[in-house]
Design a protein around this motif. Structure first.
Motif, short mmCIF file in Angstrom:
data_model
loop_
_atom_site.label_atom_id
_atom_site.label_comp_id
_atom_site.label_asym_id
_atom_site.label_seq_id
_atom_site.Cartn_x
_atom_site.Cartn_y
_atom_site.Cartn_z
N GLY A 105 0.62 -1.31 0.14
CA GLY A 105 0.10 0.08 -0.12
C GLY A 105 0.89 1.36 -0.04
N ILE A 106 0.31 2.36 0.34
CA ILE A 106 0.99 3.49 0.41
C ILE A 106 1.25 4.29 1.72
N GLU A 107 1.30 3.34 2.68
CA GLU A 107 1.70 3.72 4.04
C GLU A 107 3.08 4.21 3.93
N ASP A 108 3.79 4.20 5.12
CA ASP A 108 5.25 4.72 5.35
C ASP A 108 6.14 3.37 4.90
N SER A 109 6.97 3.34 4.32
CA SER A 109 7.59 1.87 4.17
C SER A 109 8.52 1.52 5.12
N ASP A 110 8.75 2.21 6.19
CA ASP A 110 9.56 1.60 7.28
C ASP A 110 8.62 1.12 8.44
N ASP A 111 7.30 1.41 8.21
CA ASP A 111 6.28 0.80 8.94
C ASP A 111 5.90 -0.46 8.55
N LEU A 112 5.71 -0.44 7.16
CA LEU A 112 5.59 -1.70 6.64
C LEU A 112 6.51 -2.83 6.87
N ILE A 113 7.89 -2.37 6.66
CA ILE A 113 9.08 -3.39 7.09
C ILE A 113 8.91 -3.78 8.33
N TRP A 114 8.53 -2.74 9.12
CA TRP A 114 8.82 -3.27 10.79
C TRP A 114 7.57 -4.53 10.85
N ASP A 115 6.38 -4.30 10.41
CA ASP A 115 5.52 -5.23 10.50
C ASP A 115 5.82 -6.59 9.87
N LEU A 116 6.47 -6.61 8.89
CA LEU A 116 7.05 -7.83 8.13
C LEU A 116 7.96 -8.51 8.95
N ALA A 117 8.76 -7.59 9.39
CA ALA A 117 9.96 -8.21 10.26
C ALA A 117 9.41 -8.93 11.43
N GLN A 118 8.46 -8.40 11.97
CA GLN A 118 7.84 -8.80 13.10
C GLN A 118 6.97 -10.16 12.92
N GLY A 119 6.17 -10.28 11.84
CA GLY A 119 5.72 -11.36 11.21
C GLY A 119 6.56 -12.43 10.95
N LEU A 120 7.70 -12.26 10.41
CA LEU A 120 8.86 -13.42 10.34
C LEU A 120 9.40 -13.90 11.47
N GLU A 121 9.57 -13.06 12.45
CA GLU A 121 9.98 -13.43 13.81
C GLU A 121 8.92 -14.37 14.40
N ALA A 122 7.68 -14.03 14.13
CA ALA A 122 6.55 -15.07 14.71
C ALA A 122 6.68 -16.18 13.96
N ALA A 123 6.83 -15.99 12.62
CA ALA A 123 6.69 -17.55 11.87
C ALA A 123 7.92 -18.39 12.34
N ALA A 124 8.90 -17.61 12.51
CA ALA A 124 10.22 -18.49 13.16
C ALA A 124 10.00 -19.05 14.23
#
Ligand SMILES: *Cc1c(COP(=O)(O)O)cnc(C)c1O
Length: 444
Positions: free
Chosen positions: A416-435
């Motif tokens: 989407g058109i949010e702030d890219s660092d917020d999106l990356i923060w969200d994906l990083a914590q999702g990957l941590e949860a998956a690990a």
């Protein structure tokens, strides 16, 4: 500004941003309203009986009934046709309705269609079941393989169909080369340009004859309304002897020969006056208003979508829990040369990646995201995520899934058109949860 704001009355040729805001609408002559009015009416009073008859004979072009045309819908159609560089457009209630109507307008039972195997899942199902049931013959080919397109041509081939950017593999179509193959066979090429939008690519400029959209996605841009559209170049020769269905007198319109009577507008007139009339999948004026409103900010949104998608794709491609990122904008992409040629402003914002750990890791990842919404749509201002194998592409068989580039751990993002660092923060914590979920399993 008065009437001067109608784009077509100006001598200067305006840029894409200007046309996104102004094309197809001007201050309402009756009220002065500056925003596009929503003409919420089914029908229109005729001036007299003569003009009523002329409208129904298509001798004059005017509003009769909103299943066939409506001024708010017409403003959206004109704006989109202008942005794509077509002679005109016809809007529909959805992207799939736009595709159905195109097939119904040009195909007869026994005709053959060659389609990309990397089409949107709903398009594959539409062709494979509904149109096969109507005796349309069909071959799916690897869209990257020009010999496969050539090899599938038959005497009765009447249409080639592919997407600018395939979903979910990120295949970028060599539009010019596939258009040349189609034209050497006196056959049109239809391109679904939903993922690129006219801001990133205009297929008609590369030889495509028909462009279709799911306007539900980036054109509307806010996930509010289902809509579709068909745009035509006006350059395909429908009187070449292979399309009597368009060139010859139509019994469904008291013997009117659409191509002879309307020339470059023949295909679109038949699409509207016959197919839209008969199938009835008309776009509502309210939804047309929302999509036309979306188009005003299309170039601004697409810039932000693309820049966020690049940042997210780069982040993922450097992450140890990610196997493969199919964003054609990455330097490692096999489509780099095609992106340079056809998508110099960037290859959109929808792409897939494979998460290490397969299905279980994928589902754990999706469940832990906070900004990305888990749903079946793309092209919203808001970031979206889905697991194709269990949702959008569920109707496909295993071999079809593989052909479409979808594995058990494949995840699709619409950035989407949010702030890219917020999106990356969200994906990083999702990957941590998956690990973490993966570790729990190992310990079990
Ligand atoms: C969504 C979509 C469609 C179908 O459009 P609807 O508006 O949902 O009917 C067709 N092609 C592509 C590429 C899509 O993303």
């Amino acid at each position: 500004m008065g009437d001067k704001s109608t784009i077509t009355t100006q001598e200067k040729s305006f840029g894409f941003h200007t046309r996104s805001v102004h094309a197809g609408s001007r201050p309402d002559p009756a009220t002065g309203a500056r925003a596009l009015p929503i003409f919420q009416t089914t029908s229109y009073v005729f001036e007299n009986s003569e003009s009523a008859a002329a409208y129904f004979n298509l001798q004059e072009y005017g509003n009769t009934y909103s299943r066939i045309m409506n001024p708010t819908v017409a403003a959206f159609e004109e704006r989109l046709a202008n942005l794509d560089g077509g002679v005109g457009a016809v809007a529909f209630a959805s992207g799939l309705a736009a595709q159905s109507a195109t097939f119904f307008t040009m195909l007869n039972p026994g005709d053959h269609v060659i389609a990309s195997a990397a089409l949107y899942g709903g398009s594959v199902t539409q062709l494979k079941h509904l149109f096969r049931k109507l005796s349309v013959e069909l071959d799916f080919v690897d869209p990257d393989n020009l010999d496969a397109w050539r090899g599938a041509l038959r005497e009765n081939t009447k249409l080639l169909f592919a997407e600018t950017i395939g979903n979910p593999g990120g295949n970028v179509l060599d539009i010019q080369a596939v258009a040349d193959i189609a034209h050497a066979h006196a056959t049109p090429l239809m391109v679904d340009n939903t993922f690129a939008t006219p801001y990133l690519n205009r297929p008609l400029e590369w030889g495509a004859d028909i462009v279709v959209y799911s306007a539900t996605k980036f054109l509307g841009g806010h996930g509010t309304s289902i809509a579709g559209a068909v745009i035509e170049s006006g350059e395909f020769d429908w009187s070449n002897g292979r399309f009597p269905v368009i060139a010859e007198p139509s019994p469904a319109y008291h013997g009117l020969a659409f191509h002879e009577t309307f020339g470059t507008f023949g295909f679109l007139m038949k699409l509207r006056a016959e197919t839209l009339r008969d199938l009835g999948a008309a776009l509502s004026p309210f939804n047309a208003f929302l999509i036309a409103q979306g188009l005003e900010t299309l170039p601004l949104r697409m810039k932000q979508h693309v820049s966020n998608a690049r940042a997210v794709a780069e982040f993922l491609s450097n992450h140890q829990q990610v196997d493969r990122v199919s964003y054609p904008g990455l330097r490692s992409s096999p489509y780099l040369a095609l992106v340079d040629k056809y998508l110099p402003k960037g290859p959109g914002a929808v792409f897939c990646f494979d998460i290490v750990g397969g299905r279980a890791a994928g589902l754990a990842f999706i469940e832990s995201l906070t900004l990305f919404s888990h749903l079946a749509n793309v092209g919203d201002a808001k970031s979206l995520v889905i697991h194709p194998a269990s949702t959008t592409h569920r109707q496909l068989s295993e071999p079809e899934l593989t052909a479409a580039g979808i594995g058990p751990g494949t995840i699709r993002l619409s950035v989407g058109i949010e702030d890219s660092d917020d999106l990356i923060w969200d994906l990083a914590q999702g990957l941590e949860a998956a690990a973490a979920r993966g570790l729990e399993r190992v310990e079990d």
